[in-house]
Design a protein around this motif. Sequence first.
Motif, PDB file in Angstrom:
ATOM      1  N   LEU A   5       0.825  -1.206   0.000  1.00  0.00           N
ATOM      2  CA  LEU A   5       0.000   0.000   0.000  1.00  0.00           C
ATOM      3  C   LEU A   5       0.862   1.261   0.000  1.00  0.00           C
ATOM      4  O   LEU A   5       0.538   2.252  -0.661  1.00  0.00           O
ATOM      5  N   GLN A   9       0.793   4.306  -2.817  1.00  0.00           N
ATOM      6  CA  GLN A   9       0.587   5.708  -2.474  1.00  0.00           C
ATOM      7  C   GLN A   9       1.739   6.568  -2.979  1.00  0.00           C
ATOM      8  O   GLN A   9       1.517   7.623  -3.589  1.00  0.00           O
ATOM      9  N   ARG A  34      -4.256   4.620  -2.617  1.00  0.00           N
ATOM     10  CA  ARG A  34      -3.998   3.667  -1.530  1.00  0.00           C
ATOM     11  C   ARG A  34      -5.312   3.172  -0.931  1.00  0.00           C
ATOM     12  O   ARG A  34      -5.510   1.975  -0.737  1.00  0.00           O
ATOM     13  N   SER A  37      -7.212   0.933  -3.380  1.00  0.00           N
ATOM     14  CA  SER A  37      -6.513  -0.350  -3.512  1.00  0.00           C
ATOM     15  C   SER A  37      -6.731  -1.206  -2.276  1.00  0.00           C
ATOM     16  O   SER A  37      -6.964  -2.413  -2.384  1.00  0.00           O
ATOM     17  N   ARG A  38      -6.667  -0.596  -1.108  1.00  0.00           N
ATOM     18  CA  ARG A  38      -6.899  -1.346   0.130  1.00  0.00           C
ATOM     19  C   ARG A  38      -8.327  -1.878   0.176  1.00  0.00           C
ATOM     20  O   ARG A  38      -8.582  -2.927   0.741  1.00  0.00           O
ATOM     21  N   ALA A 156      -5.133  -6.425   3.044  1.00  0.00           N
ATOM     22  CA  ALA A 156      -4.216  -5.624   2.219  1.00  0.00           C
ATOM     23  C   ALA A 156      -2.966  -5.136   2.949  1.00  0.00           C
ATOM     24  O   ALA A 156      -1.874  -5.196   2.389  1.00  0.00           O
TER      25      ALA A 156
END
Length: 189
Positions: A5, A9, A34, A37-38, A156
């Motif tokens: 992550l 970012q 981020r 995606s998480r 994640a």
Amino acid sequence: MIVSLNEIQLTARKAGQGCGLAYGLAEEAGAAARFLSRSGLSVIPLLVRLLEDAAMAQSPSSSLVLGPSLGDRLLLGTPRSIGLRLVIAPALLPGYLSAVTRPVRISWEGAAYMMDGGRICRVDETPGNEEPRNVTAEFIEPPDTSLELTAAWDNAPIQGVEVEPEPWRRLTALAEKVLTPASELSRLP
């Protein structure tokens, strides 16, 4: 390929800067990438397509420009509903709402993202809605939570996130625009 992550970012922030976004907007774009995606959403392909067209990425109707303001307005809690016209890449907007803890739905033709407690709880989306769309963000009752999104959120930070290699390579190339070329001067202590 698996990416952390933090790397998502940082790379998204640098790519934003490399495409001419102001530092604050680039930093917010990295945090949004981020967060999305998480949440288990594949955001890198959409982000890189937007950033590769620097004029579109910096447009006043770009989600990269509108996102921070939308998040701030929702944090204030009023008005109960906010409408935005013809937003470019609206699927990036939920990434800017992580600080909003009240239940909120952000929707446009073909998609709706429900959030609660600073997390995406449910996504109802039909593929292929990347064109500019009118967007509505409104406070709602707490939504049901998707077990798949909860699992993605919890795993994640430990396992990293699966990203597609080609979009990741393109995002990394955009991020490299902010690097200083190697030279004798750059190597001096």
